[in-house]
Design a protein around this motif. Structure first.
Motif, PDB file in Angstrom:
ATOM      1  N   ASP A 131       1.354  -0.493  -6.269  1.00 25.66           N
ATOM      2  CA  ASP A 131       0.002  -0.630  -5.726  1.00 25.66           C
ATOM      3  C   ASP A 131      -0.847   0.581  -6.098  1.00 25.66           C
ATOM      4  O   ASP A 131      -0.799   1.613  -5.435  1.00 25.66           O
ATOM      5  CB  ASP A 131       0.077  -0.772  -4.205  1.00 25.66           C
ATOM      6  N   PRO A 132      -1.657   0.466  -7.172  1.00 23.07           N
ATOM      7  CA  PRO A 132      -2.473   1.600  -7.596  1.00 23.07           C
ATOM      8  C   PRO A 132      -3.517   2.038  -6.561  1.00 23.07           C
ATOM      9  O   PRO A 132      -3.990   3.171  -6.596  1.00 23.07           O
ATOM     10  CB  PRO A 132      -3.150   1.106  -8.876  1.00 23.07           C
ATOM     11  N   GLU A 133      -3.837   1.155  -5.625  1.00 20.33           N
ATOM     12  CA  GLU A 133      -4.823   1.523  -4.612  1.00 20.33           C
ATOM     13  C   GLU A 133      -4.310   2.624  -3.684  1.00 20.33           C
ATOM     14  O   GLU A 133      -5.097   3.332  -3.065  1.00 20.33           O
ATOM     15  CB  GLU A 133      -5.279   0.297  -3.817  1.00 20.33           C
ATOM     16  N   ILE A 134      -3.004   2.761  -3.584  1.00 23.40           N
ATOM     17  CA  ILE A 134      -2.458   3.865  -2.790  1.00 23.40           C
ATOM     18  C   ILE A 134      -2.935   5.185  -3.367  1.00 23.40           C
ATOM     19  O   ILE A 134      -3.383   6.069  -2.628  1.00 23.40           O
ATOM     20  CB  ILE A 134      -0.916   3.797  -2.732  1.00 23.40           C
ATOM     21  N   MET A 135      -2.870   5.320  -4.706  1.00 21.01           N
ATOM     22  CA  MET A 135      -3.341   6.557  -5.351  1.00 21.01           C
ATOM     23  C   MET A 135      -4.825   6.757  -5.082  1.00 21.01           C
ATOM     24  O   MET A 135      -5.264   7.874  -4.808  1.00 21.01           O
ATOM     25  CB  MET A 135      -3.112   6.513  -6.864  1.00 21.01           C
ATOM     26  N   ALA A 136      -5.606   5.685  -5.166  1.00 18.90           N
ATOM     27  CA  ALA A 136      -7.053   5.799  -4.956  1.00 18.90           C
ATOM     28  C   ALA A 136      -7.348   6.253  -3.523  1.00 18.90           C
ATOM     29  O   ALA A 136      -8.138   7.184  -3.303  1.00 18.90           O
ATOM     30  CB  ALA A 136      -7.738   4.468  -5.260  1.00 18.90           C
ATOM     31  N   LYS A 137      -6.705   5.614  -2.551  1.00 20.82           N
ATOM     32  CA  LYS A 137      -6.961   5.956  -1.138  1.00 20.82           C
ATOM     33  C   LYS A 137      -6.480   7.365  -0.818  1.00 20.82           C
ATOM     34  O   LYS A 137      -7.177   8.142  -0.154  1.00 20.82           O
ATOM     35  CB  LYS A 137      -6.283   4.945  -0.217  1.00 20.82           C
ATOM     36  N   GLU A 138      -5.269   7.697  -1.263  1.00 28.48           N
ATOM     37  CA  GLU A 138      -4.737   9.023  -0.955  1.00 28.48           C
ATOM     38  C   GLU A 138      -5.482  10.113  -1.736  1.00 28.48           C
ATOM     39  O   GLU A 138      -5.644  11.224  -1.241  1.00 28.48           O
ATOM     40  CB  GLU A 138      -3.236   9.077  -1.222  1.00 28.48           C
ATOM     41  N   GLY A 139      -5.931   9.789  -2.932  1.00 18.55           N
ATOM     42  CA  GLY A 139      -6.746  10.742  -3.689  1.00 18.55           C
ATOM     43  C   GLY A 139      -8.044  11.048  -2.954  1.00 18.55           C
ATOM     44  O   GLY A 139      -8.473  12.202  -2.877  1.00 18.55           O
ATOM     45  N   ALA A 140      -8.665  10.019  -2.396  1.00 20.33           N
ATOM     46  CA  ALA A 140      -9.893  10.228  -1.605  1.00 20.33           C
ATOM     47  C   ALA A 140      -9.594  11.079  -0.378  1.00 20.33           C
ATOM     48  O   ALA A 140     -10.370  11.979  -0.021  1.00 20.33           O
ATOM     49  CB  ALA A 140     -10.495   8.881  -1.203  1.00 20.33           C
ATOM     50  N   ARG A 141      -8.447  10.825   0.246  1.00 27.06           N
ATOM     51  CA  ARG A 141      -8.061  11.615   1.427  1.00 27.06           C
ATOM     52  C   ARG A 141      -7.834  13.091   1.046  1.00 27.06           C
ATOM     53  O   ARG A 141      -8.258  13.997   1.758  1.00 27.06           O
ATOM     54  CB  ARG A 141      -6.795  11.009   2.050  1.00 27.06           C
TER      55      ARG A 141
END
Length: 181
Positions: A157-167
């Motif tokens: 799930d690449p969105e994990i990287m996107a969400k955690e990167g934003a965090r």
């Protein structure tokens, strides 16, 4: 070396053959054997390529005048690789974990040295910001990257990287201004 790093990242050490590297590099297999006689030679080449790529990334980031912005740019770079991470994980982190399970005469230590260089660079950024415990902050940031990379890969799930990167970016923005740590 670039082909070795790419194929080892995608297939892992145990599944990679010299023929795979030759195909990826578009050269005859004999040419690869000339430079890399053993699988350990291939792994060492892959690690050297990871180290070279880290040097290039750090060199680019060091052109950014503000250390906080350097760290945020690092996080953006990680997030930009989210699709690759979803399929194969962090190139150096997954290689280090795989090598740790082999009796390879020190290649696992070499992988750790690449990660250590990243930690040292991140630590210097936090030190430049004048924040307390730059070592701990560096471990937090790099550990968060390794964790989000692992989860992105495990869950595909690449969105994990996107969400955690934003965090992580929000966290970096929340740290005290330079010199007020």
């Amino acid at each position: 070396m670039a082909a070795a790093a790419e194929v080892v990242h995608r297939q892992g050490v145990e599944r990679t053959t010299i023929a795979d590297i030759a195909r990826a590099a578009d050269v005859p297999t004999g040419n690869v054997y000339y430079y890399f006689r053993t699988k350990d030679d291939l792994v060492a080449a892959a690690l050297a390529e990871h180290s070279r790529r880290l040097d290039a990334i750090i060199g680019e980031l060091d052109q950014v005048p503000d250390p906080r912005e350097r760290l945020k740019a690092l996080v953006r770079g990680w997030v930009e690789q989210r699709d690759l991470a979803a399929r194969f994980g962090c190139p150096t982190g997954t290689l280090a974990a795989e090598l740790d399970k082999r009796d390879d005469g020190g290649l696992d230590t070499e992988a750790g040295k690449v990660i250590r260089r990243l930690l040292d660079w991140v630590q210097r950024q936090f030190r430049e910001l004048g924040l307390p415990d730059p070592d701990g902050l560096a471990l937090t940031l790099v550990g968060a990257y390794q964790g989000m990379s692992l989860l992105t890969n495990a869950l595909r799930d690449p969105e994990i990287m996107a969400k955690e990167g934003a965090r992580l970016t929000d966290w970096l923005d929340s740290l005290p201004p330079q010199g007020q740590g």
